[in-house]
Design a protein around this motif. Structure first.
Motif, PDB file in Angstrom:
ATOM      1  N   ARG A 103      24.494  46.960  50.691  1.00 55.75           N
ATOM      2  CA  ARG A 103      25.394  47.092  51.839  1.00 55.75           C
ATOM      3  C   ARG A 103      25.898  45.731  52.303  1.00 55.75           C
ATOM      4  O   ARG A 103      26.996  45.628  52.845  1.00 55.75           O
ATOM      5  CB  ARG A 103      24.680  47.786  53.006  1.00 55.75           C
ATOM      6  CG  ARG A 103      24.287  49.225  52.715  1.00 55.75           C
ATOM      7  CD  ARG A 103      23.423  49.778  53.810  1.00 55.75           C
ATOM      8  NE  ARG A 103      22.175  48.998  53.864  1.00 55.75           N
ATOM      9  CZ  ARG A 103      21.252  49.130  54.798  1.00 55.75           C
ATOM     10  NH1 ARG A 103      21.417  49.994  55.782  1.00 55.75           N
ATOM     11  NH2 ARG A 103      20.154  48.405  54.775  1.00 55.75           N
ATOM     12  N   PHE A 104      25.106  44.691  52.113  1.00 55.66           N
ATOM     13  CA  PHE A 104      25.463  43.360  52.603  1.00 55.66           C
ATOM     14  C   PHE A 104      26.093  42.476  51.525  1.00 55.66           C
ATOM     15  O   PHE A 104      26.789  41.514  51.836  1.00 55.66           O
ATOM     16  CB  PHE A 104      24.224  42.646  53.157  1.00 55.66           C
ATOM     17  CG  PHE A 104      24.548  41.406  53.932  1.00 55.66           C
ATOM     18  CD1 PHE A 104      24.840  41.481  55.278  1.00 55.66           C
ATOM     19  CD2 PHE A 104      24.575  40.163  53.316  1.00 55.66           C
ATOM     20  CE1 PHE A 104      25.167  40.338  56.005  1.00 55.66           C
ATOM     21  CE2 PHE A 104      24.894  39.019  54.031  1.00 55.66           C
ATOM     22  CZ  PHE A 104      25.189  39.105  55.377  1.00 55.66           C
ATOM     23  N   ALA A 105      25.877  42.798  50.273  1.00 55.05           N
ATOM     24  CA  ALA A 105      26.272  41.920  49.160  1.00 55.05           C
ATOM     25  C   ALA A 105      27.750  41.538  49.173  1.00 55.05           C
ATOM     26  O   ALA A 105      28.111  40.466  48.698  1.00 55.05           O
ATOM     27  CB  ALA A 105      25.887  42.564  47.834  1.00 55.05           C
ATOM     28  N   ALA A 106      28.610  42.390  49.712  1.00 60.35           N
ATOM     29  CA  ALA A 106      30.047  42.096  49.721  1.00 60.35           C
ATOM     30  C   ALA A 106      30.518  41.488  51.053  1.00 60.35           C
ATOM     31  O   ALA A 106      31.718  41.355  51.275  1.00 60.35           O
ATOM     32  CB  ALA A 106      30.839  43.366  49.439  1.00 60.35           C
ATOM     33  N   ALA A 107      29.588  41.074  51.903  1.00 60.04           N
ATOM     34  CA  ALA A 107      29.965  40.479  53.194  1.00 60.04           C
ATOM     35  C   ALA A 107      30.806  39.225  52.973  1.00 60.04           C
ATOM     36  O   ALA A 107      30.619  38.493  52.001  1.00 60.04           O
ATOM     37  CB  ALA A 107      28.718  40.135  54.011  1.00 60.04           C
ATOM     38  N   GLU A 108      31.719  38.985  53.884  1.00 60.33           N
ATOM     39  CA  GLU A 108      32.610  37.827  53.771  1.00 60.33           C
ATOM     40  C   GLU A 108      31.829  36.524  53.641  1.00 60.33           C
ATOM     41  O   GLU A 108      32.204  35.647  52.861  1.00 60.33           O
ATOM     42  CB  GLU A 108      33.540  37.773  54.981  1.00 60.33           C
ATOM     43  CG  GLU A 108      34.561  36.671  54.896  1.00 60.33           C
ATOM     44  CD  GLU A 108      35.503  36.654  56.075  1.00 60.33           C
ATOM     45  OE1 GLU A 108      36.721  36.683  55.832  1.00 60.33           O
ATOM     46  OE2 GLU A 108      35.027  36.603  57.224  1.00 60.33           O
ATOM     47  N   VAL A 109      30.725  36.371  54.362  1.00 59.17           N
ATOM     48  CA  VAL A 109      29.944  35.144  54.317  1.00 59.17           C
ATOM     49  C   VAL A 109      29.325  34.925  52.935  1.00 59.17           C
ATOM     50  O   VAL A 109      29.061  33.788  52.548  1.00 59.17           O
ATOM     51  CB  VAL A 109      28.862  35.125  55.420  1.00 59.17           C
ATOM     52  CG1 VAL A 109      27.752  36.134  55.131  1.00 59.17           C
ATOM     53  CG2 VAL A 109      28.312  33.731  55.630  1.00 59.17           C
ATOM     54  N   VAL A 110      29.151  35.976  52.159  1.00 59.07           N
ATOM     55  CA  VAL A 110      28.638  35.866  50.789  1.00 59.07           C
ATOM     56  C   VAL A 110      29.797  35.577  49.830  1.00 59.07           C
ATOM     57  O   VAL A 110      29.699  34.711  48.968  1.00 59.07           O
ATOM     58  CB  VAL A 110      27.894  37.150  50.371  1.00 59.07           C
ATOM     59  CG1 VAL A 110      27.480  37.101  48.909  1.00 59.07           C
ATOM     60  CG2 VAL A 110      26.693  37.387  51.274  1.00 59.07           C
ATOM     61  N   ARG A 111      30.885  36.303  49.997  1.00 58.13           N
ATOM     62  CA  ARG A 111      32.051  36.128  49.118  1.00 58.13           C
ATOM     63  C   ARG A 111      32.737  34.785  49.315  1.00 58.13           C
ATOM     64  O   ARG A 111      33.261  34.203  48.368  1.00 58.13           O
ATOM     65  CB  ARG A 111      33.077  37.241  49.354  1.00 58.13           C
ATOM     66  CG  ARG A 111      32.647  38.610  48.908  1.00 58.13           C
ATOM     67  CD  ARG A 111      33.725  39.668  49.137  1.00 58.13           C
ATOM     68  NE  ARG A 111      33.973  39.918  50.549  1.00 58.13           N
ATOM     69  CZ  ARG A 111      35.072  39.568  51.217  1.00 58.13           C
ATOM     70  NH1 ARG A 111      36.051  38.954  50.629  1.00 58.13           N
ATOM     71  NH2 ARG A 111      35.186  39.851  52.507  1.00 58.13           N
ATOM     72  N   MET A 112      32.770  34.317  50.561  1.00 56.89           N
ATOM     73  CA  MET A 112      33.479  33.077  50.901  1.00 56.89           C
ATOM     74  C   MET A 112      32.573  32.203  51.780  1.00 56.89           C
ATOM     75  O   MET A 112      32.832  32.051  52.977  1.00 56.89           O
ATOM     76  CB  MET A 112      34.778  33.395  51.633  1.00 56.89           C
ATOM     77  CG  MET A 112      35.745  34.198  50.818  1.00 56.89           C
ATOM     78  SD  MET A 112      37.209  34.751  51.719  1.00 56.89           S
ATOM     79  CE  MET A 112      37.672  33.360  52.689  1.00 56.89           C
ATOM     80  N   PRO A 113      31.513  31.641  51.212  1.00 56.63           N
ATOM     81  CA  PRO A 113      30.548  30.901  52.041  1.00 56.63           C
ATOM     82  C   PRO A 113      31.145  29.691  52.754  1.00 56.63           C
ATOM     83  O   PRO A 113      30.624  29.262  53.772  1.00 56.63           O
ATOM     84  CB  PRO A 113      29.456  30.484  51.058  1.00 56.63           C
ATOM     85  CG  PRO A 113      29.997  30.720  49.705  1.00 56.63           C
ATOM     86  CD  PRO A 113      31.122  31.692  49.813  1.00 56.63           C
ATOM     87  N   ALA A 114      32.235  29.156  52.237  1.00 53.09           N
ATOM     88  CA  ALA A 114      32.855  27.993  52.888  1.00 53.09           C
ATOM     89  C   ALA A 114      33.932  28.418  53.886  1.00 53.09           C
ATOM     90  O   ALA A 114      34.649  27.577  54.414  1.00 53.09           O
ATOM     91  CB  ALA A 114      33.448  27.061  51.839  1.00 53.09           C
ATOM     92  N   GLY A 115      34.048  29.712  54.142  1.00 56.64           N
ATOM     93  CA  GLY A 115      35.043  30.197  55.095  1.00 56.64           C
ATOM     94  C   GLY A 115      34.767  29.675  56.496  1.00 56.64           C
ATOM     95  O   GLY A 115      33.691  29.173  56.806  1.00 56.64           O
ATOM     96  N   SER A 116      35.738  29.812  57.359  1.00 57.39           N
ATOM     97  CA  SER A 116      35.626  29.246  58.704  1.00 57.39           C
ATOM     98  C   SER A 116      35.221  30.304  59.727  1.00 57.39           C
ATOM     99  O   SER A 116      35.182  31.492  59.445  1.00 57.39           O
ATOM    100  CB  SER A 116      36.959  28.615  59.095  1.00 57.39           C
ATOM    101  OG  SER A 116      37.979  29.577  59.017  1.00 57.39           O
ATOM    102  N   ASN A 117      34.921  29.832  60.931  1.00 60.12           N
ATOM    103  CA  ASN A 117      34.593  30.712  62.054  1.00 60.12           C
ATOM    104  C   ASN A 117      35.865  31.262  62.673  1.00 60.12           C
ATOM    105  O   ASN A 117      36.838  30.527  62.792  1.00 60.12           O
ATOM    106  CB  ASN A 117      33.828  29.931  63.120  1.00 60.12           C
ATOM    107  CG  ASN A 117      32.373  29.742  62.766  1.00 60.12           C
ATOM    108  OD1 ASN A 117      31.798  30.519  62.030  1.00 60.12           O
ATOM    109  ND2 ASN A 117      31.776  28.698  63.289  1.00 60.12           N
ATOM    110  N   PRO A 118      35.898  32.497  63.104  1.00 54.58           N
ATOM    111  CA  PRO A 118      34.812  33.459  63.024  1.00 54.58           C
ATOM    112  C   PRO A 118      34.861  34.278  61.737  1.00 54.58           C
ATOM    113  O   PRO A 118      35.925  34.568  61.216  1.00 54.58           O
ATOM    114  CB  PRO A 118      35.071  34.363  64.229  1.00 54.58           C
ATOM    115  CG  PRO A 118      36.564  34.411  64.331  1.00 54.58           C
ATOM    116  CD  PRO A 118      37.024  33.028  63.911  1.00 54.58           C
TER     117      PRO A 118
END
Length: 136
Positions: A103-118
């Motif tokens: 359920r969590f594997a496709a979270a944005e923070v996993v897919r794009m770890p260098a993404g910005s806040n929020p």
């Protein structure tokens, strides 16, 4: 494009555990100001919504605190900011444990770890995190 119904919880990132965030049992909530990137997402963010603090890096990456958005988006010289009221978890909800949950594997923070806040969690991703909360 992200819509308000897609967001179950906001995820704000830090490159390490903020010094102002006390650790350990019995530590109460603290209010921290977090920098945001200008984007349409700021229009979806409002006081009272749930949020988590995601700590990245080599030492204990994952969800380190939970709480709520404590203010509307404001402006400082460096750009948009928001206050968040956070309570440190007794132990970090480990990135490895979260990524192992489909359920969590496709979270944005996993897919794009260098993404910005929020960043954000969808309802099923937020559920996966909540199931792994250690006692606070």
């Amino acid at each position: 494009m992200l819509r308000s119904g897609d967001v179950a919880c906001w995820l704000l990132k830090a490159s390490g555990r903020p010094a102002e965030l006390p650790a350990g049992p019995g530590a109460g909530p603290v209010v921290l100001r977090r920098c945001l990137r200008r984007s349409y997402r700021l229009g979806l963010l409002s006081a009272g919504q749930p949020c988590v603090l995601w700590v990245s890096g080599r030492l204990d990456p994952g969800v380190a605190a939970l709480g709520r958005i404590a203010s509307e988006v404001g402006q400082e010289a460096g750009g948009p900011v928001v206050d968040v009221e956070l309570t440190a978890l007794a132990a970090v909800v480990a990135r490895a444990a979260l990524v192992a949950d489909p359920r969590f594997a496709a979270a944005e923070v996993v897919r794009m770890p260098a993404g910005s806040n929020p960043s954000y969690l969808r309802p099923e991703q937020w559920e996966a995190v909540r199931e792994l909360f250690p006692a606070t």
